[in-house]
Design a protein around this motif. Structure first.
Motif, short mmCIF file in Angstrom:
data_model
loop_
_atom_site.label_atom_id
_atom_site.label_comp_id
_atom_site.label_asym_id
_atom_site.label_seq_id
_atom_site.Cartn_x
_atom_site.Cartn_y
_atom_site.Cartn_z
N LEU A 175 14.44 -38.03 -14.04
CA LEU A 175 14.18 -38.73 -12.71
C LEU A 175 13.17 -37.99 -11.97
N GLY A 176 12.22 -38.61 -11.52
CA GLY A 176 11.57 -37.88 -10.45
C GLY A 176 10.19 -37.11 -11.19
N ARG A 177 10.12 -37.15 -12.26
CA ARG A 177 9.13 -36.50 -13.35
C ARG A 177 8.13 -37.59 -13.41
N ASP A 178 6.87 -37.24 -13.38
CA ASP A 178 5.87 -38.17 -14.07
C ASP A 178 5.55 -37.93 -15.49
N ILE A 179 5.61 -38.84 -16.14
CA ILE A 179 5.40 -38.80 -17.51
C ILE A 179 3.82 -39.57 -17.75
N PRO A 180 2.81 -38.60 -18.51
CA PRO A 180 1.58 -38.95 -18.59
C PRO A 180 1.56 -39.87 -19.84
N GLU A 181 0.45 -40.83 -19.40
CA GLU A 181 0.16 -41.56 -20.36
C GLU A 181 -0.54 -40.90 -21.52
N ILE A 182 -1.50 -39.92 -21.09
CA ILE A 182 -2.25 -39.36 -22.20
C ILE A 182 -1.86 -37.81 -22.05
N VAL A 183 -1.72 -37.18 -23.14
CA VAL A 183 -1.59 -35.64 -23.19
C VAL A 183 -2.71 -35.30 -24.06
N GLU A 184 -3.64 -34.51 -23.43
CA GLU A 184 -4.68 -33.99 -24.26
C GLU A 184 -4.77 -32.57 -24.84
N VAL A 185 -5.26 -32.24 -25.97
CA VAL A 185 -5.41 -31.07 -26.37
C VAL A 185 -6.94 -30.53 -26.45
N ARG A 186 -7.43 -29.41 -25.79
CA ARG A 186 -8.52 -28.90 -25.75
C ARG A 186 -8.40 -27.45 -26.55
N TYR A 187 -9.65 -27.37 -27.25
CA TYR A 187 -9.59 -26.22 -28.00
C TYR A 187 -10.86 -25.58 -28.10
N SER A 188 -11.08 -24.42 -28.76
CA SER A 188 -12.48 -23.47 -28.87
C SER A 188 -11.94 -22.84 -30.31
N THR A 189 -12.94 -22.92 -30.89
CA THR A 189 -12.99 -22.00 -32.40
C THR A 189 -13.59 -20.79 -32.01
N SER A 190 -13.51 -19.74 -33.03
CA SER A 190 -13.96 -18.39 -33.04
C SER A 190 -15.41 -18.42 -33.09
N GLU A 191 -15.97 -19.61 -33.63
CA GLU A 191 -17.54 -19.54 -33.69
C GLU A 191 -18.01 -20.34 -32.49
N GLY A 192 -17.33 -20.59 -31.63
CA GLY A 192 -17.85 -21.10 -30.36
C GLY A 192 -17.80 -22.46 -30.24
N ALA A 193 -17.28 -23.43 -31.37
CA ALA A 193 -17.38 -24.79 -31.18
C ALA A 193 -16.03 -25.25 -30.32
N ARG A 194 -16.24 -26.43 -29.61
CA ARG A 194 -15.08 -26.74 -28.58
C ARG A 194 -15.00 -28.33 -28.92
N GLY A 195 -13.75 -28.84 -28.44
CA GLY A 195 -13.38 -30.17 -28.70
C GLY A 195 -12.26 -30.54 -27.81
N ARG A 196 -11.88 -31.75 -27.83
CA ARG A 196 -10.82 -32.28 -27.16
C ARG A 196 -10.19 -33.42 -27.83
N GLU A 197 -8.98 -33.65 -27.95
CA GLU A 197 -8.46 -34.76 -28.67
C GLU A 197 -7.10 -35.30 -27.90
N ASN A 198 -6.82 -36.64 -27.87
CA ASN A 198 -5.64 -37.18 -27.51
C ASN A 198 -4.65 -37.03 -28.32
N MET A 199 -3.41 -36.38 -27.76
CA MET A 199 -2.17 -36.67 -28.56
C MET A 199 -1.47 -37.98 -29.07
N SER A 200 -0.91 -37.95 -30.08
CA SER A 200 -0.22 -39.38 -30.33
C SER A 200 0.92 -39.26 -29.65
N ARG A 201 1.19 -40.51 -28.91
CA ARG A 201 2.47 -40.59 -28.01
C ARG A 201 3.48 -41.22 -29.13
N GLU A 202 4.67 -40.76 -29.12
CA GLU A 202 5.93 -41.18 -30.19
C GLU A 202 6.68 -41.97 -29.41
#
Length: 768
Positions: free
Chosen positions: A232-259
């Motif tokens: 109680l009193g906590r906000d539950i986010p609708e979307i949780v996002e993963v942001r990542y970057s690889t060793s080659e310099g590639a970047r990306g972001r993806e939404n996690m699956s809500r269970e």
């Protein structure tokens, strides 16, 4: 009369000096006020910038240290640039006078001239004293009326002080109104604490702390699990996002699956998940949701453990007499049943443990599992291991699952398929020699051939039984000492069995190996023969019938060879005259004579003339010679078969003990041996002559000569074959005489039996 010049004053008037001193004080006060205001602006801006940056991004300690150093350097630069560099600057009267002259244009350089002449008396001596005095008085008069407050523009200073007051005042208000937030800022940015800013959303990454490194196998999937605090009193986010970057310099972001969907207070956590698919290179990622941000986390990619090399150390059963050896693993490993196996494997990286699943039958649900804990070797994990199979009794599959020192489990189990090859029974390639399907009660059954076994023959015997009686054995009269190949030659005497006509003898040769495993030894058997027992007279009649069949077959061979000889002699080796020379003018055309001697006017001659051009072509001649060669080879082969068949009849008579010396001599020396000589010499010479004829067809003269030679050799073969046929006819006549004699004897025996029967009947009549 000379003009008297009044010298210039040695120093400035007091009023001018007071004016310049007052300007100096005002200037320094302005510099101090402006420098302090600039410093306060820098301090306030740095505070609010660091507060915003830290609250928005929560950088790690290293980045915060860099930011603090940058702020300190910026503050140092502002203090040095706007305060120290101005406060300690020496202000000369000339500079102050120049400042006044630029600000107030009504002095017309009088003040600057007065100051310069007072400071440089040597230079003043070069000018008119009255003019200098006038200039001095003019500067003094205007200086008295000057308002120093108009020298400076207060607007920039007022703006800077206002900005400093706003920034510092806002900071003070923030400290007073939000002391907890200020404390968090101070601890994070001054004391470099790991404390996080308070949030309404709280994310927890399962099994990881910020900055953690997770090792995964190259190309493997990795599942990320995140829990959002659902208290109680906590906000539950609708979307949780993963942001990542690889060793080659590639970047990306993806939404996690809500269970599912969890409301505050309904459950402890709201769960989210995301799977990184087929990770091939290291990556860094953050988790963001609501106002919370967790990270960084690191996925380190390492090689999956696998077996780089494997070999089998095999110890074979003792009865095989084979030395132990190491065999590299390649595909399905077929090994003799009963082999003791030690698996020696080497992995591509250090291992901690190995799980071995023994799948004896892949349809079974629960295989036997063994776990090998590998001891530390020289202070580090081992890269090699071994596993023993006490004895290979049946096919089995071993699955090796490796666990390495990085905590990685092999993606797929390494499969080793072991095939248990049963020891095959001995191969008994033994046949009856000189015996047909019928035998006499005094026959001798000779066996000849070869017996082989991969690991040696231990025993050989005759296996036989009469009709449905139990089987009996008789050892082979041959030395058996565990040979892998054994030449078998022995005979079973039928006489002691006291067989009767119409009984059936079942006969075979069997051999056993030295297999000491369960179910051994293995027994192999030759072809099983079923022999019918007949009388000597019945067997002779059967053999005579075979002789008659062979004679008729031989007559057919002679007829076919005669046709072949005619075909050979009928081949026209010389081309017609029309094809070799042009007809001369005026030459008479002579009628052609057909091969049969008829005139061209006859119908047959006309047909022959029409066929001659095709028959005399080189391709046609070659085809006919090839056909003759094939026919002669067939006749040779069939003749040899007849000779062998007569030899078999002779051996069968001998083995059944129904032979006579005269009959054996007639069969061997009169028929079989002459036929073999014809095949080996005459037919071989004919084949060579036909091949020579085929080689010289392009030369008509040579072809005619070769043709004549081949025809002569064919005639010689026919003469000798006719002689053998005459011997066959004599043998048939001899057999007919013997048959008549047997019939007379049978009739005599029948008469004797009937006479005795009648005598017995008469005796009974007299008694009655």
């Amino acid at each position: 009369m000379a003009t008297q010049i009044k010298p210039s004053p040695a120093r400035l008037e007091t009023a001018i000096e007071l004016l310049l001193a007052g300007l100096r004080r005002r200037f320094r006060a302005y510099v101090w006020a402006d420098g302090i205001a600039a410093t306060l602006v820098a301090v306030g801006a740095s505070f609010w910038a660091s507060l915003a940056f830290d609250w928005l991004f929560e950088p790690p300690v290293g980045l915060r240290i860099v930011a603090l150093l940058a702020i300190l350097l910026s503050l140092g630069y502002v203090v040095a640039r706007f305060l120290l560099a101005r406060v300690f600057v020496q202000l000369h009267n000339r500079n102050l006078a120049l400042l006044i002259e630029r600000r107030f244009d009504h002095f017309h350089d009088s003040l600057l001239t007065a100051v310069e002449m007072a400071e440089q008396p040597e230079h003043a001596a070069e000018f008119n004293p009255e003019m200098l005095a006038h200039t001095h008085r003019e500067a003094l008069g205007r200086a008295v009326e000057l308002d120093l407050g108009k020298v400076f523009n207060p607007a920039p200073l007022v703006r800077r002080i206002s900005l400093a007051a706003a920034l510092v005042g806002a900071a003070l208000v923030f400290v007073v109104l939000a002391p907890e937030a200020f404390g968090v800022w101070a601890r994070r940015n001054l004391l470099m604490s790991e404390e996080l800013w308070p949030r309404s959303t709280r994310l927890l990454v399962e099994g990881l702390e910020p900055g953690s490194h997770v090792k995964i196998a190259r190309g493997a999937d990795w599942k990320l699990a995140v829990h959002a605090d659902a208290a109680l009193g906590r906000d539950i986010p609708e979307i949780v996002e993963v942001r990542y970057s690889t060793s080659e310099g590639a970047r990306g972001r993806e939404n996690m699956s809500r269970e599912g969907v969890v409301s505050p207070g309904e459950a402890p956590f709201q769960n989210y998940s995301h799977t990184f698919k087929s990770v091939l290179s290291p990556l860094e990622f953050y988790v963001l949701g609501g106002d919370d941000r967790q990270g960084p986390y690191h996925l380190d990619v390492v090689d999956s453990p696998t077996i780089s090399r494997m070999k089998l150390r095999c110890e074979y059963p003792a009865y095989m007499h084979r030395e132990s050896r190491d065999i590299p693993v390649a595909g399905l490993m077929q090994l003799p049943r009963g082999t003791q196996i030690t698996i020696l494997a080497e992995a591509n990286k250090p291992l901690v443990s190995v799980q071995v699943d023994d799948v004896a039958n892949e349809s079974e649900a629960a295989p036997t599992t063994h776990r090998l804990e590998l001891a530390q070797e020289h202070g580090g994990p081992q890269t090699s291991f071994q596993f023993s199979v006490p004895r290979l009794d049946a096919d089995k599959t071993l699955l090796f699952t490796l666990h390495d020192s990085d905590g990685i489990r092999s993606r797929e189990a390494v499969r080793l398929a072991l095939g248990a090859v049963a020891d095959e029974p001995p191969q008994v390639n033994v046949q009856l020699k000189g015996i047909g399907t019928a035998i006499t009660a005094q026959a001798r059954l000779p066996a000849a051939g070869e017996i082989s076994d991969d690991y040696g023959v231990a025993r050989v015997w005759f296996d036989f039984h009469v009709d449905e009686t139990p089987a009996r054995e008789q050892p082979f009269a041959v030395a058996v000492n565990g040979q892998e190949q054994l030449a078998a030659a022995d005979a079973l005497e039928v006489g002691p069995l006291e067989l009767q006509p119409k009984q059936k003898l079942h006969w075979a040769v069997q051999a056993a190996d030295a297999c000491a495993l369960e179910g051994g030894p293995n027994v192999g058997s030759s072809q099983r023969y079923v022999l019918e027992v007949v009388t000597a007279e019945q067997l002779r009649a059967m053999l005579e019938a075979r002789e008659l069949t062979l004679r008729r077959r031989f007559e057919t061979i002679i007829e076919e060879l005669t046709d072949t000889r005619n075909m050979l002699s009928g081949i026209e080796m010389r081309p017609p005259p029309e094809s070799t020379a042009e007809k001369q003018p005026g030459a008479e055309t002579k009628p052609a004579v057909a091969p049969g001697g008829s005139e061209p006017g006859d119908d047959d001659a006309e047909d022959a003339d029409v066929a001659k051009p095709a028959a005399s072509s080189p391709a046609s001649r070659a085809l006919q010679v090839e056909r003759v060669l094939q026919n002669s080879q067939r006749s040779s082969h069939e003749t040899l078969q007849v000779a062998v068949a007569f030899d078999e009849i002779r051996e069968e008579m001998i083995n059944n003990r129904v032979d006579t010396e005269e009959l054996k001599t007639r069969l061997k020396e009169g028929v079989a041996d002459p036929l073999k000589r014809i095949v080996e010499t005459r037919f071989a010479a004919l084949e060579e002559s036909l091949k020579q004829l085929a080689a010289v067809l392009a030369d008509p003269n040579a072809a005619v000569t070769a043709q004549a030679k081949a025809v002569a050799e064919t005639d010689a073969i026919l003469v000798e074959m006719q002689q053998v046929l005459d011997k066959m006819l004599e043998l048939e006549t001899f057999n007919e005489v013997l048959d008549m004699l047997r019939q007379i004897i049978d009739a005599q025996e029948k008469v004797n039996a009937e006479t005795k029967q009648k005598q017995k009947q008469k005796l009974r009549d007299l008694i009655e």
